[in-house]
Write a protein that holds these residues in place. Structure first.
Motif, short mmCIF file in Angstrom:
data_model
loop_
_atom_site.label_atom_id
_atom_site.label_comp_id
_atom_site.label_asym_id
_atom_site.label_seq_id
_atom_site.Cartn_x
_atom_site.Cartn_y
_atom_site.Cartn_z
N PHE A 186 0.83 -1.20 0.00
CA PHE A 186 0.00 0.00 0.00
C PHE A 186 0.86 1.25 0.00
N GLU A 187 0.29 2.28 -0.51
CA GLU A 187 1.05 3.50 -0.70
C GLU A 187 0.57 4.57 0.27
N PRO A 188 1.28 4.77 1.37
CA PRO A 188 0.86 5.84 2.28
C PRO A 188 1.15 7.19 1.64
N PRO A 189 0.35 8.19 1.95
CA PRO A 189 0.63 9.51 1.40
C PRO A 189 1.98 10.01 1.90
N THR A 190 2.63 10.76 1.07
CA THR A 190 3.94 11.29 1.47
C THR A 190 3.74 12.38 2.51
N PRO A 191 4.33 12.21 3.70
CA PRO A 191 4.12 13.23 4.73
C PRO A 191 4.91 14.50 4.44
N GLN A 192 4.44 15.59 4.97
CA GLN A 192 5.15 16.85 4.83
C GLN A 192 5.51 17.37 6.21
N ARG A 204 -4.74 5.28 -7.59
CA ARG A 204 -3.78 4.21 -7.36
C ARG A 204 -2.76 4.13 -8.51
N ASP A 205 -3.25 4.27 -9.74
CA ASP A 205 -2.37 4.24 -10.91
C ASP A 205 -1.41 5.43 -10.88
N PHE A 206 -1.99 6.58 -10.52
CA PHE A 206 -1.16 7.78 -10.48
C PHE A 206 0.01 7.60 -9.51
N ARG A 207 -0.29 7.06 -8.35
CA ARG A 207 0.77 6.93 -7.34
C ARG A 207 1.87 5.98 -7.76
N GLU A 208 1.54 5.06 -8.63
CA GLU A 208 2.55 4.14 -9.15
C GLU A 208 3.52 4.85 -10.11
N VAL A 209 2.97 5.82 -10.83
CA VAL A 209 3.82 6.46 -11.86
C VAL A 209 4.26 7.87 -11.48
N ALA A 210 3.88 8.32 -10.29
CA ALA A 210 4.16 9.71 -9.91
C ALA A 210 5.66 10.03 -9.93
N ASP A 211 6.47 9.09 -9.43
CA ASP A 211 7.92 9.35 -9.42
C ASP A 211 8.48 9.45 -10.83
N ALA A 245 -7.43 16.69 -6.32
CA ALA A 245 -6.66 17.53 -5.40
C ALA A 245 -5.72 16.70 -4.55
N ASP A 246 -6.16 15.50 -4.14
CA ASP A 246 -5.31 14.63 -3.30
C ASP A 246 -4.02 14.26 -4.03
N CYS A 247 -4.17 13.93 -5.29
CA CYS A 247 -2.97 13.52 -6.05
C CYS A 247 -2.08 14.72 -6.35
N ARG A 248 -2.69 15.89 -6.53
CA ARG A 248 -1.86 17.09 -6.70
C ARG A 248 -1.03 17.31 -5.45
N ARG A 249 -1.69 17.12 -4.30
CA ARG A 249 -0.99 17.30 -3.03
C ARG A 249 0.11 16.24 -2.88
N GLU A 250 -0.20 15.04 -3.29
CA GLU A 250 0.78 13.95 -3.21
C GLU A 250 1.99 14.26 -4.10
N LEU A 251 1.70 14.76 -5.30
CA LEU A 251 2.80 15.09 -6.22
C LEU A 251 3.69 16.18 -5.63
N THR A 252 3.05 17.19 -5.05
CA THR A 252 3.82 18.28 -4.43
C THR A 252 4.68 17.74 -3.29
N ALA A 253 4.09 16.83 -2.52
CA ALA A 253 4.82 16.27 -1.37
C ALA A 253 6.02 15.45 -1.83
N ARG A 254 5.83 14.68 -2.90
CA ARG A 254 6.94 13.85 -3.39
C ARG A 254 8.06 14.73 -3.98
N ARG A 255 7.64 15.78 -4.66
CA ARG A 255 8.65 16.69 -5.21
C ARG A 255 9.43 17.33 -4.06
N ALA A 256 8.71 17.72 -3.03
CA ALA A 256 9.35 18.36 -1.88
C ALA A 256 10.28 17.37 -1.17
N LEU A 257 9.84 16.11 -1.07
CA LEU A 257 10.67 15.10 -0.40
C LEU A 257 11.98 14.90 -1.15
#
Lengths: 207, 325
Positions: A104-110, B4-11, B34-46
């Motif tokens: 499962f993919e947890p949301p990336t925390p900030q 779910r598909d988006f999160r697999e290819v987001a990186d 909006a959730d996936c936009r937030r997730e993308l922003t978070a991954r970029r920030a990470l």
């Protein structure tokens, strides 16, 4: 080629080496330090890497990624040393299984500190750390990483995918425990996010 | 595309590694989620955070002293070819000691062999010079015993000089294993012999065919077995050519006396002696105070041609320097 020609060309070549390779000394040292976790050993490794790079600088293709070339030399040097010391570490099935179980993919925390990001990275199995560092810190391509680690490109891609996922899982667990960024955390996925250390224990118990 | 598909290819999306079609699907999904936009922003920030953490972590930083020392060592190694050992381990020292013991026994045998070889080379050289003196009209430099009024002493001195020049070419230009570090020609011009000033200009001002086929490598002043040379290293077709200028007025009195009148420029073609020493072809000419050697492993004809091409200018340069002195 005579030694005199080599010597003269080296004299001229130092300027090129100094301009091309030496700016990467800082970065290479950080990677070395991360890999061996010992300052004396890291200095020794970097020294040998740059000495070998200088000796084979003619083989470096101008216009390609010098940092990736140096990293490749460093990994080969390290690999020889580890083989010599019988400490070669491979990704065991055990570690691959751990990665696979993060379904499962947890949301990336900030809002996580840089220190905690590094600590989380350090808790991953070394082979996953390596590809994440080389890709996301050193900006190396899949192909460059594959050459440096002597791995197929497909293995690099899958390891990178799993490594990033493991890192996010670790950070999500930390954020959850510390109450960081709860506004963004999907509680539905949190239930399925098992700490890596816990998974390791379970996996050990099974094997 | 689902979340779910988006999160697999987001990186891969962040790394710009997706096919154009998949990219479009990701963008379409992001526009509506909006959730996936937030997730993308978070991954970029990470990713940025990871890079920053790695770059600034105090534990991972290199010591300034290490960087300075390493840079200096590499530079020394690159410019002087010094075979130093980096932090040798005990095993390395033991291996080195063992090698020295083995090498020592071989060196003894080699020394005995070399002594015998040198004696035979000297004899061969003497014969060669005599034959060439007869055949090629190289008599003006006194190589040939037929026209050499000072006899065996001068001939012996010239053989010794040719031998020495070939040795310098081998140990300095080819193998770079001189005991004494070479100095610049300017430095040597001030300290030892003013003729070394502008020697490079004189050597490299040849014209005609030679100018296109010969390239300048470097110049310095070096010492081989006690004799100092102004040494200009050239290259022709990947082969090294040494032009060696040495003062003969002090050590070989008879030789200098014999050449007192110097050489006439119109007889330049005749003043080149050619011989073979230890596998190298040696051509030479002299002024009243200096001997000039051209040494290479090119063919005898090629070596001689180079010597003849550069002789006029070198000769004029030396004559001027000697007159000024």
């Amino acid at each position: 080629m005579s030694e005199r020609i080599r010597q003269v060309e080296r004299a001229g070549g130092w300027a090129a080496f100094e301009a091309e390779a030496m700016p990467h000394l800082d970065g290479l040292f950080r990677v070395a330090m991360w890999l061996v976790r010992n300052r004396a050993e890291a200095e020794d490794l970097v020294q040998e890497t740059f000495t070998q790079a200088l000796q084979s600088f003619k083989r470096f293709e101008q216009g390609t990624n010098c940092r990736a070339w140096l990293v490749t030399i460093m990994y080969h040097t390290l690999s020889k040393r580890r083989r010599a010391e019988m400490k070669l570490q491979l990704v065991s099935d055990h570690e691959e299984r751990i990665a696979e179980t993060v379904a499962f993919e947890p949301p990336t925390p900030q809002g996580i500190t840089e220190e905690e990001v590094l600590r989380a990275l350090g808790r991953l199995p070394l082979p996953f750390q390596e590809v994440v560092v080389l890709s996301d810190v050193e900006d190396m391509t899949y192909k460059e990483i594959a050459e440096a680690l002597s791995l197929p490109v497909g293995t690099v891609m899958s390891r990178l995918h799993r490594g990033r996922k493991l890192l996010r899982t670790e950070l999500a667990r930390y954020a959850n425990e510390s109450g960081i960024g709860r506004g963004h955390v999907d509680t539905g996925t949190q239930k399925t996010s098992v700490p890596l250390s816990e998974q390791r224990r379970k996996s050990d118990a099974m094997s | 595309m689902q979340c779910r598909d988006f999160r697999e290819v987001a990186d891969s999306y962040l790394g710009d590694e997706l096919l154009i079609e998949t990219n479009h699907e990701v963008i379409q999904h992001l526009e509506s989620c909006a959730d996936c936009r937030r997730e993308l922003t978070a991954r970029r920030a990470l990713r940025a955070q990871l890079r920053s953490a790695f770059t600034h972590a105090p534990d991972l930083q290199m010591r300034d002293e290490f960087a300075v020392n390493l840079s200096a060592r590499l530079k020394t190694k690159s410019t002087h070819n010094v075979n130093f050992l980096f932090a040798p381990r005990a095993t390395a020292w033991l291996a080195l000691a063992a090698c020295l013991v083995i090498a020592g026994s071989f060196a003894l045998k080699a020394m005995l062999h070399q002594r015998q070889r040198n004696q035979s080379v000297q004899a061969e050289l003497a014969r060669s010079l005599e034959e060439k003196g007869k055949a090629a009209g190289t008599t003006d430099v006194g190589i040939s015993p037929q026209t050499n009024r000072t006899g065996d002493a001068v001939r012996s001195a010239k053989i010794e000089l040719a031998h020495n020049a070939a040795g310098d070419h081998r140990d300095c230009a080819v193998d770079f294993r001189l005991a004494e570090e070479p100095v610049s020609l300017e430095d040597a011009g001030q300290r030892f012999d003013p003729a070394y000033f502008d020697l490079v200009k004189a050597v490299t001002s040849y014209e005609g065919e030679a100018s296109s086929s010969i390239s300048f490598i470097e110049a310095h002043s070096c010492v081989f077995e006690g004799r100092r040379y102004g040494h200009v290293v050239l290259r022709r077709g990947g082969r090294l050519v040494s032009v060696l200028v040495t003062d003969v007025s002090g050590q070989t009195g008879q030789l200098a006396k014999q050449s007192e009148s110097g050489l006439r420029e119109d007889k330049m073609d005749q003043v080149i002696a050619c011989s073979q020493v230890e596998g190298f072809n040696v051509s030479c000419f002299e002024t009243s105070r200096h001997a000039v050697f051209v040494v290479s492993d090119l063919s005898e004809a090629e070596n001689l041609a180079i010597a003849r091409a550069l002789a006029p200018n070198v000769y004029r340069h030396l004559i001027r320097a000697e007159a000024a002195a």
